[in-house]
Design a protein around this motif. Structure first.
Motif, PDB file in Angstrom:
ATOM      1  N   GLY A  35       0.798  -1.228   0.000  1.00 55.88           N
ATOM      2  CA  GLY A  35       0.000   0.000   0.000  1.00 55.88           C
ATOM      3  C   GLY A  35       0.822   1.265   0.000  1.00 55.88           C
ATOM      4  O   GLY A  35       0.329   2.331  -0.403  1.00 55.88           O
ATOM      5  N   GLY A  36       2.063   1.180   0.421  1.00 56.46           N
ATOM      6  CA  GLY A  36       2.912   2.359   0.459  1.00 56.46           C
ATOM      7  C   GLY A  36       3.909   2.435  -0.684  1.00 56.46           C
ATOM      8  O   GLY A  36       4.701   3.381  -0.758  1.00 56.46           O
ATOM      9  N   CYS A  37       3.876   1.446  -1.589  1.00 60.86           N
ATOM     10  CA  CYS A  37       4.812   1.386  -2.732  1.00 60.86           C
ATOM     11  C   CYS A  37       6.251   1.585  -2.256  1.00 60.86           C
ATOM     12  O   CYS A  37       7.007   2.394  -2.824  1.00 60.86           O
ATOM     13  CB  CYS A  37       4.461   2.453  -3.767  1.00 60.86           C
ATOM     14  SG  CYS A  37       2.845   2.279  -4.536  1.00 60.86           S
ATOM     15  N   PHE A  38       6.652   0.829  -1.223  1.00 58.84           N
ATOM     16  CA  PHE A  38       7.933   1.086  -0.564  1.00 58.84           C
ATOM     17  C   PHE A  38       9.121   1.036  -1.521  1.00 58.84           C
ATOM     18  O   PHE A  38       9.912   1.980  -1.597  1.00 58.84           O
ATOM     19  CB  PHE A  38       8.145   0.076   0.571  1.00 58.84           C
ATOM     20  CG  PHE A  38       9.515   0.184   1.205  1.00 58.84           C
ATOM     21  CD1 PHE A  38       9.793   1.190   2.116  1.00 58.84           C
ATOM     22  CD2 PHE A  38      10.519  -0.709   0.866  1.00 58.84           C
ATOM     23  CE1 PHE A  38      11.056   1.297   2.684  1.00 58.84           C
ATOM     24  CE2 PHE A  38      11.782  -0.604   1.425  1.00 58.84           C
ATOM     25  CZ  PHE A  38      12.053   0.404   2.334  1.00 58.84           C
ATOM     26  N   LEU A  39       9.269  -0.076  -2.266  1.00 56.17           N
ATOM     27  CA  LEU A  39      10.438  -0.213  -3.130  1.00 56.17           C
ATOM     28  C   LEU A  39      10.408   0.796  -4.277  1.00 56.17           C
ATOM     29  O   LEU A  39      11.440   1.407  -4.605  1.00 56.17           O
ATOM     30  CB  LEU A  39      10.509  -1.638  -3.692  1.00 56.17           C
ATOM     31  CG  LEU A  39      11.744  -1.965  -4.542  1.00 56.17           C
ATOM     32  CD1 LEU A  39      13.027  -1.678  -3.771  1.00 56.17           C
ATOM     33  CD2 LEU A  39      11.698  -3.415  -5.008  1.00 56.17           C
ATOM     34  N   LEU A  58      12.511   5.548  -6.863  1.00 53.19           N
ATOM     35  CA  LEU A  58      12.221   6.784  -7.587  1.00 53.19           C
ATOM     36  C   LEU A  58      12.756   8.009  -6.852  1.00 53.19           C
ATOM     37  O   LEU A  58      13.288   8.937  -7.477  1.00 53.19           O
ATOM     38  CB  LEU A  58      10.709   6.919  -7.804  1.00 53.19           C
ATOM     39  CG  LEU A  58      10.263   8.113  -8.651  1.00 53.19           C
ATOM     40  CD1 LEU A  58      10.910   8.090 -10.030  1.00 53.19           C
ATOM     41  CD2 LEU A  58       8.731   8.125  -8.778  1.00 53.19           C
ATOM     42  N   ALA A  59      12.637   8.011  -5.526  1.00 55.10           N
ATOM     43  CA  ALA A  59      13.155   9.143  -4.743  1.00 55.10           C
ATOM     44  C   ALA A  59      14.656   9.300  -4.943  1.00 55.10           C
ATOM     45  O   ALA A  59      15.175  10.416  -5.077  1.00 55.10           O
ATOM     46  CB  ALA A  59      12.828   8.950  -3.269  1.00 55.10           C
ATOM     47  N   LYS A  60      15.360   8.169  -5.003  1.00 54.04           N
ATOM     48  CA  LYS A  60      16.805   8.219  -5.237  1.00 54.04           C
ATOM     49  C   LYS A  60      17.114   8.763  -6.619  1.00 54.04           C
ATOM     50  O   LYS A  60      18.019   9.586  -6.790  1.00 54.04           O
ATOM     51  CB  LYS A  60      17.399   6.820  -5.073  1.00 54.04           C
ATOM     52  CG  LYS A  60      18.909   6.772  -5.206  1.00 54.04           C
ATOM     53  CD  LYS A  60      19.441   5.365  -4.979  1.00 54.04           C
ATOM     54  CE  LYS A  60      20.964   5.321  -5.115  1.00 54.04           C
ATOM     55  NZ  LYS A  60      21.483   3.933  -4.899  1.00 54.04           N
ATOM     56  N   ASP A  92      11.691  10.630   0.337  1.00 59.64           N
ATOM     57  CA  ASP A  92      10.633   9.644   0.106  1.00 59.64           C
ATOM     58  C   ASP A  92       9.237  10.222   0.322  1.00 59.64           C
ATOM     59  O   ASP A  92       8.294   9.880  -0.390  1.00 59.64           O
ATOM     60  CB  ASP A  92      10.818   8.442   1.043  1.00 59.64           C
ATOM     61  CG  ASP A  92      12.038   7.615   0.693  1.00 59.64           C
ATOM     62  OD1 ASP A  92      12.888   8.106  -0.078  1.00 59.64           O
ATOM     63  OD2 ASP A  92      12.158   6.488   1.203  1.00 59.64           O
ATOM     64  N   ASP A  93       9.107  11.094   1.333  1.00 59.72           N
ATOM     65  CA  ASP A  93       7.782  11.603   1.683  1.00 59.72           C
ATOM     66  C   ASP A  93       7.335  12.765   0.803  1.00 59.72           C
ATOM     67  O   ASP A  93       6.334  13.417   1.091  1.00 59.72           O
ATOM     68  CB  ASP A  93       7.712  11.991   3.162  1.00 59.72           C
ATOM     69  CG  ASP A  93       8.779  12.995   3.565  1.00 59.72           C
ATOM     70  OD1 ASP A  93       9.534  13.470   2.692  1.00 59.72           O
ATOM     71  OD2 ASP A  93       8.862  13.312   4.776  1.00 59.72           O
ATOM     72  N   ARG A 144       6.245  17.912   1.563  1.00 65.86           N
ATOM     73  CA  ARG A 144       5.652  16.818   2.344  1.00 65.86           C
ATOM     74  C   ARG A 144       4.297  17.185   2.938  1.00 65.86           C
ATOM     75  O   ARG A 144       3.460  16.302   3.152  1.00 65.86           O
ATOM     76  CB  ARG A 144       6.614  16.369   3.447  1.00 65.86           C
ATOM     77  CG  ARG A 144       7.081  17.444   4.390  1.00 65.86           C
ATOM     78  CD  ARG A 144       8.044  16.889   5.439  1.00 65.86           C
ATOM     79  NE  ARG A 144       9.173  16.192   4.825  1.00 65.86           N
ATOM     80  CZ  ARG A 144      10.291  16.790   4.440  1.00 65.86           C
ATOM     81  NH1 ARG A 144      10.424  18.103   4.569  1.00 65.86           N
ATOM     82  NH2 ARG A 144      11.273  16.096   3.908  1.00 65.86           N
ATOM     83  N   GLU A 145       4.043  18.465   3.173  1.00 62.82           N
ATOM     84  CA  GLU A 145       2.744  18.864   3.715  1.00 62.82           C
ATOM     85  C   GLU A 145       1.627  18.601   2.702  1.00 62.82           C
ATOM     86  O   GLU A 145       0.547  18.105   3.061  1.00 62.82           O
ATOM     87  CB  GLU A 145       2.766  20.346   4.117  1.00 62.82           C
ATOM     88  CG  GLU A 145       3.595  20.657   5.350  1.00 62.82           C
ATOM     89  CD  GLU A 145       5.090  20.680   5.082  1.00 62.82           C
ATOM     90  OE1 GLU A 145       5.865  20.612   6.054  1.00 62.82           O
ATOM     91  OE2 GLU A 145       5.491  20.755   3.889  1.00 62.82           O
ATOM     92  N   VAL A 146       1.878  18.932   1.441  1.00 61.59           N
ATOM     93  CA  VAL A 146       0.886  18.688   0.393  1.00 61.59           C
ATOM     94  C   VAL A 146       0.674  17.190   0.209  1.00 61.59           C
ATOM     95  O   VAL A 146      -0.463  16.710   0.119  1.00 61.59           O
ATOM     96  CB  VAL A 146       1.335  19.334  -0.936  1.00 61.59           C
ATOM     97  CG1 VAL A 146       0.430  18.890  -2.089  1.00 61.59           C
ATOM     98  CG2 VAL A 146       1.328  20.854  -0.824  1.00 61.59           C
TER      99      VAL A 146
END
Length: 362
Positions: free
Chosen positions: A67-71, A76-78, A84-85, A241-243
């Motif tokens: 549910g959080g698409c961890f991998l 993608l964040a990298k 990540d957030d 991250r707030e949005v």
């Protein structure tokens, strides 16, 4: 009907009419061969690595996806060099657009979009009850000065497709920065960058860096276009991250399936394949330009995987004639662009067939 709808704005929305599938056109017209160049899809299949990852994930579809698409989030964040957030994932970037409208625009608020532009901006805003300001394109480009003039205290969202659909044009870094200086911090400026990977212009804006400077900026992108995963429906949004925290409260759980997550991670780890694909799309774009020039047919220079073409006659009739020849394109008269068609950039054989068919018709 005895049932009463709770939202009266439903009846202000015209249902989206998708292009006809290839198999349906074959059945209707008795054709053996049909090509589809109507939906801005990638004509090339995913890489072998992506197909392998999808096959492996398919063996676990009895389980709910992460549910959080961890991998996917971490990979993608990298790649984007963000936290990540700062990411939210959706069932296509369409869902990100809808979530943004649900979160920040309601009855009595204003939303500004271009005209014509991607239909989901209008549909989502209308359903929310917001007042929609549609600013006509100026020579097929965003008229940012006219958009500025529409901003008021009630303006909650401004949508900017960059590059734009259906024109295929883009706005530059200086234009974007000048525009943002005029927008109140209480207004979300949403950059839809579905065709981001196709742009090679040096003055194309880096909206991810602008998010640091302007907390009211958000960007969405997709794996449907360049990465050829339209059938899996994966898009993502980048913001502060707030949005993202607000949008995650509205996002449905498990909205990105496990096969889609596995495929997108594999895509991000196979960049060489997609760089080569981007080069091939550019080669085919230039072929279409040369062919249209030789036919004295006018078109808009595109920074996407489609081209807006002025056929100089009844575009609906041209689209129908092409359909009878087994070539599906998009008639733009329903977008208010009479005399125009939009054609996706296909592979070499598809593009040659389109040009041959169009030449016979014109």
């Amino acid at each position: 009907m005895t049932l009463q709808v709770a939202n009266p704005y439903i009846f202000k929305i015209k249902p989206y009419v998708p292009g006809k599938p290839i198999d349906e056109v074959k059945r209707e017209l008795g054709l053996k061969s049909v090509i589809k160049l109507a939906s801005n899809e990638n004509p090339y299949p995913p890489s072998p690595k992506v197909l392998e990852a999808m096959a492996k994930a398919a063996r676990e579809v009895n389980r709910y996806p992460d549910g959080g698409c961890f991998l996917l989030r971490r990979t993608l964040a990298k790649k984007l060099d963000i936290d990540d957030d700062q990411l939210i994932f959706g069932n296509g970037s369409d869902e990100i657009i809808v979530l943004a409208v649900k979160a920040f625009a309601a009855k009595g608020d204003d939303v500004i979009i271009a005209k014509p532009s991607f239909l989901i901006y209008e549909i989502a805003s209308t359903l929310s009850g917001a007042r929609l300001h549609q600013v006509p394109l100026k020579e097929f480009r965003y008229d940012l000065e006219a958009m500025k003039a529409k901003i008021n205290a009630r303006t909650k969202i401004i949508f900017i497709g960059n590059p734009d659909n259906p024109a295929g044009t883009y706005i530059t870094r200086p234009q974007v920065e000048d525009f943002l200086r005029s927008v109140p911090k209480s207004t979300l400026v949403f950059f839809d960058e579905a065709y981001f990977e196709y742009v090679q212009a040096k003055d194309y804006p880096d909206t991810l860096s602008l998010i640091k400077k302007y907390p009211n900026v958000m960007t969405s992108r997709t794996f449907s276009k360049m990465y050829g995963l339209a059938g899996l429906r994966v898009g993502y949004g980048i913001a502060n991250r707030e949005v993202i925290n607000i949008l995650n409260r509205l996002r449905e759980p498990f909205n990105v399936n496990c096969i889609a997550q596995a495929a997108t991670v594999a895509v991000l780890n196979d960049e060489a394949y997609y760089r080569q694909m981007a080069q091939e799309v550019n080669v085919q774009r230039q072929y279409l330009y040369r062919s249209l020039d030789s036919m004295d047919v006018t078109y808009e220079t595109s920074f996407t995987n489609f081209i807006l073409i002025q056929v100089g006659t009844d575009s609906s009739q041209v689209a129908l004639s092409l359909l009878k020849k087994g070539v599906i394109i998009r008639d733009m008269s329903v977008w208010g662009l009479k005399g125009y068609i939009r054609v996706s950039i296909g592979n070499a054989s598809e593009n040659k067939r389109f040009i041959k068919s169009l030449g016979e018709i014109l």
